[in-house]
Design an enzyme around this catalytic site. Structure first.
Site, PDB file in Angstrom:
ATOM      1  N   HIS A  79      43.944  27.588  36.217  1.00 28.72           N
ATOM      2  CA  HIS A  79      42.727  28.319  35.997  1.00 28.72           C
ATOM      3  C   HIS A  79      41.812  28.061  37.069  1.00 28.72           C
ATOM      4  O   HIS A  79      40.885  28.883  37.826  1.00 28.72           O
ATOM      5  CB  HIS A  79      42.229  28.747  34.579  1.00 28.72           C
ATOM      6  CG  HIS A  79      41.812  30.040  34.361  1.00 28.72           C
ATOM      7  ND1 HIS A  79      40.458  30.505  34.488  1.00 28.72           N
ATOM      8  CD2 HIS A  79      42.640  31.461  34.173  1.00 28.72           C
ATOM      9  CE1 HIS A  79      40.496  31.818  34.108  1.00 28.72           C
ATOM     10  NE2 HIS A  79      41.505  32.451  34.019  1.00 28.72           N
ATOM     11  N   ASN A 132      47.232  30.847  39.857  1.00 25.09           N
ATOM     12  CA  ASN A 132      46.829  30.330  38.733  1.00 25.09           C
ATOM     13  C   ASN A 132      47.946  29.470  37.965  1.00 25.09           C
ATOM     14  O   ASN A 132      47.798  28.377  37.532  1.00 25.09           O
ATOM     15  CB  ASN A 132      46.626  31.415  37.659  1.00 25.09           C
ATOM     16  CG  ASN A 132      45.151  31.798  37.837  1.00 25.09           C
ATOM     17  OD1 ASN A 132      44.182  31.100  38.179  1.00 25.09           O
ATOM     18  ND2 ASN A 132      44.934  33.262  37.192  1.00 25.09           N
ATOM     19  N   GLU A 165      41.313  39.649  40.441  1.00 26.87           N
ATOM     20  CA  GLU A 165      41.236  39.217  41.964  1.00 26.87           C
ATOM     21  C   GLU A 165      41.151  40.592  42.585  1.00 26.87           C
ATOM     22  O   GLU A 165      41.489  40.529  43.842  1.00 26.87           O
ATOM     23  CB  GLU A 165      42.440  38.492  42.092  1.00 26.87           C
ATOM     24  CG  GLU A 165      43.802  39.180  42.281  1.00 26.87           C
ATOM     25  CD  GLU A 165      44.288  39.951  41.256  1.00 26.87           C
ATOM     26  OE1 GLU A 165      43.551  40.444  39.932  1.00 26.87           O
ATOM     27  OE2 GLU A 165      45.599  40.409  41.206  1.00 26.87           O
TER      28      GLU A 165
HETATM   29  N1  LIG Z   1      41.345  31.980  37.499  1.00 28.16           N
HETATM   30  C1  LIG Z   1      41.062  33.276  37.452  1.00 28.16           C
HETATM   31  N2  LIG Z   1      42.153  33.894  37.038  1.00 28.16           N
HETATM   32  C2  LIG Z   1      41.844  35.598  36.560  1.00 28.16           C
HETATM   33  C3  LIG Z   1      40.622  35.919  36.534  1.00 28.16           C
HETATM   34  N3  LIG Z   1      40.516  37.138  36.277  1.00 28.16           N
HETATM   35  C4  LIG Z   1      42.042  37.532  36.252  1.00 28.16           C
HETATM   36  N4  LIG Z   1      42.670  36.596  36.271  1.00 28.16           N
HETATM   37  C5  LIG Z   1      44.256  36.405  36.538  1.00 28.16           C
HETATM   38  O1  LIG Z   1      44.630  36.947  37.804  1.00 28.16           O
HETATM   39  C6  LIG Z   1      46.102  37.422  37.599  1.00 28.16           C
HETATM   40  C7  LIG Z   1      46.268  38.719  38.209  1.00 28.16           C
HETATM   41  O2  LIG Z   1      47.537  39.121  38.191  1.00 28.16           O
HETATM   42  P1  LIG Z   1      48.383  40.106  38.571  1.00 28.16           P
HETATM   43  O3  LIG Z   1      47.622  41.282  38.196  1.00 28.16           O
HETATM   44  O4  LIG Z   1      49.684  40.145  38.031  1.00 28.16           O
HETATM   45  O5  LIG Z   1      48.356  40.219  40.363  1.00 28.16           O
HETATM   46  P2  LIG Z   1      49.103  39.375  41.246  1.00 28.16           P
HETATM   47  O6  LIG Z   1      49.514  37.990  40.826  1.00 28.16           O
HETATM   48  O7  LIG Z   1      47.856  38.823  42.355  1.00 28.16           O
HETATM   49  O8  LIG Z   1      50.006  40.153  41.987  1.00 28.16           O
HETATM   50  P3  LIG Z   1      49.854  41.134  43.113  1.00 28.16           P
HETATM   51  O9  LIG Z   1      48.402  41.548  42.918  1.00 28.16           O
HETATM   52  O10 LIG Z   1      50.957  42.077  42.795  1.00 28.16           O
HETATM   53  O11 LIG Z   1      50.116  40.616  44.198  1.00 28.16           O
HETATM   54  C8  LIG Z   1      46.334  37.435  36.109  1.00 28.16           C
HETATM   55  O12 LIG Z   1      47.018  36.178  35.948  1.00 28.16           O
HETATM   56  C9  LIG Z   1      45.008  36.847  35.553  1.00 28.16           C
HETATM   57  O13 LIG Z   1      44.966  36.080  34.391  1.00 28.16           O
HETATM   58  C10 LIG Z   1      39.487  34.992  36.715  1.00 28.16           C
HETATM   59  O14 LIG Z   1      38.188  35.302  36.567  1.00 28.16           O
HETATM   60  N5  LIG Z   1      39.977  33.810  36.906  1.00 28.16           N
END
Ligand SMILES: Nc1nc2c(ncn2[C@@H]2O[C@H](COP(=O)(O)OP(=O)(O)OP(=O)(O)O)[C@@H](O)[C@H]2O)c(=O)[nH]1
Length: 383
Positions: free
Chosen positions: A273, A268, A303
């Site tokens: 986004h 992201n 995710e």
């Molecule tokens: N683009 C997008 N981002 C999303 C959505 N839902 C959640 N996110 C983002 O997904 C990210 C999840 O980050 P983290 O929970 O820190 O997980 P990660 O960066 O994948 O780290 P690890 O799981 O530990 O590998 C956050 O920045 C949320 O803002 C969505 O529908 N669209």
């Protein structure tokens, strides 16, 4: 004092106007679905049919009145059947329906003007109308494997209406070449008792069916993740409970796979986004195409995703996770001028015990996923 039949016709005339308006409003408010417009036009044609019958003796000669009535009746059933084919996406081509309608009008014309034969003049178009109604009854019930009560009701009412028309047609045909007053009386009784009831019943069931379509659509929407089109958390829980019972009944070996895209926040941050959304859509579509249609894929939020699968053995079921991990690892995702490299981590749990709940299975798989994340990511861990 008018005959009671006139009052029945007037009631049918106003009912048809109302039905035409209802379906027109349905067309306007339910995403301008063509089939609703077809139903509206079909009832508008019926309105003209009843008006033609009410004013027959005033406006036209008997033969002209009959030809107009038969043509409008054909138009009404063609539009109605066409509407039902559109609603159910049935492949009957519209020209087949139109040709059958034109055939009905042509035969009636032939038995009215060219070779007068009262029995056939009065019955041919009714027989063809009843074929249309039988086709509609079949199309409605065949639409989906599991029929809802509204569809069953609508299908039965079309069948009943077809039966009434068939009966009226057979009485009319029994007259032979010349008019038979006794049979005409019997024909009128069927026409003005059974037919209006079947007509109104059929219309009400079609409205009920469209309302139930809408309810079903809302239900689906409430269980669907709008970004990826997978089941959402609620939808997954509901479907997974039923699916687990079904798979257990089939003696399948069930596994639950909980997976999560690695470092998604960084994706992201780097691609915005929109880039993150593209990754979510692309990966979920790729997964959908690489699991069986009976497997359930749900997005639990952000995710994080979950898959419920049944296979012939646990080894088969478990190998699915490794296959998906490799596929994600090997497939860079096109986004504008970039190719986004993505990996994902997987936690897998066997659902060997019969009384394990979906919630417990998700907790176990989530723990396994946590281990996959904390031991370096891009791997599969079994609970
Ligand atoms: N683009 C997008 N981002 C999303 C959505 N839902 C959640 N996110 C983002 O997904 C990210 C999840 O980050 P983290 O929970 O820190 O997980 P990660 O960066 O994948 O780290 P690890 O799981 O530990 O590998 C956050 O920045 C949320 O803002 C969505 O529908 N669209």
């Amino acid at each position: 004092m008018e005959s009671p039949f006139t009052y029945i016709l007037i009631t049918l005339f106003f009912s048809s106007i109302l039905l035409s308006i209802i379906f027109f409003m349905t067309w306007q408010t339910m995403g301008r679905q063509k089939y609703a417009l077809m139903f509206s036009l079909s009832f508008l044609a019926s309105t003209m049919l009843w008006a033609n019958t009410i004013f027959k003796s005033v406006l036209f000669s008997h033969n002209l009145y009959w030809m107009i009535g038969c043509s409008i009746s054909m138009l009404s059933v063609v539009l109605g059947t066409w509407g039902h084919c559109l609603r159910t996406q049935h492949p009957i081509p519209p020209w087949t329906l139109l040709s059958l309608g034109v055939l009905g009008i042509a035969l009636t014309y032939y038995f009215t003007y060219i070779n007068p034969f009262i029995g056939l003049q009065m019955s041919v178009y009714l027989y063809i109308d009843s074929i249309f109604l039988l086709v509609t009854s079949f199309v409605i019930i065949k639409h989906r494997k599991k029929s809802r009560p509204a569809k069953i009701g609508a299908s039965i009412m079309h069948f009943v209406f077809a039966l009434c028309l068939f009966t009226a047609a057979s009485i009319a045909l029994a007259q032979g070449r010349a008019m038979d007053i006794e049979l005409i009386k019997l024909y009128s009784v069927v026409n003005f008792t059974a037919l209006p009831t079947a007509y109104v019943g059929m219309s009400v069931f079609v409205i009920y069916m469209l309302a139930s379509d809408l309810a079903e659509e809302m239900k689906q929407l409430a269980m669907t993740d709008l970004l990826t089109n997978c089941l959402n958390r609620r939808g997954f829980y509901i479907h997974a409970k039923q699916q687990m019972l079904e798979l257990q009944k089939q003696g399948q070996h069930i596994c639950l796979i909980y997976w999560d895209i690695d470092k998604f926040k960084a994706i992201n941050d780097q691609y915005g986004h929109a880039g993150g959304d593209k990754v979510l859509i692309y990966i979920s579509n790729m997964i959908k195409q690489n699991i069986k249609t009976d497997d359930l894929l749900g997005r639990m939020g952000g995710e994080e995703f979950v898959i419920l699968i049944g296979r012939g053995s646990y080894d088969d079921a478990k190998s699915v996770a490794e296959r998906l991990r490799t596929m994600i690892n090997d497939t860079p995702i096109p986004f504008g001028e970039w190719h986004i490299k993505v990996t994902a981590s997987f936690g897998v749990v066997e659902l060997a015990e019969k009384d394990i709940t979906v919630e417990q299975a998700i907790d176990l798989a989530d723990n396994a996923l946590y281990q996959a994340k904390s031991s370096g990511r891009n791997k599969v861990v079994f609970s």
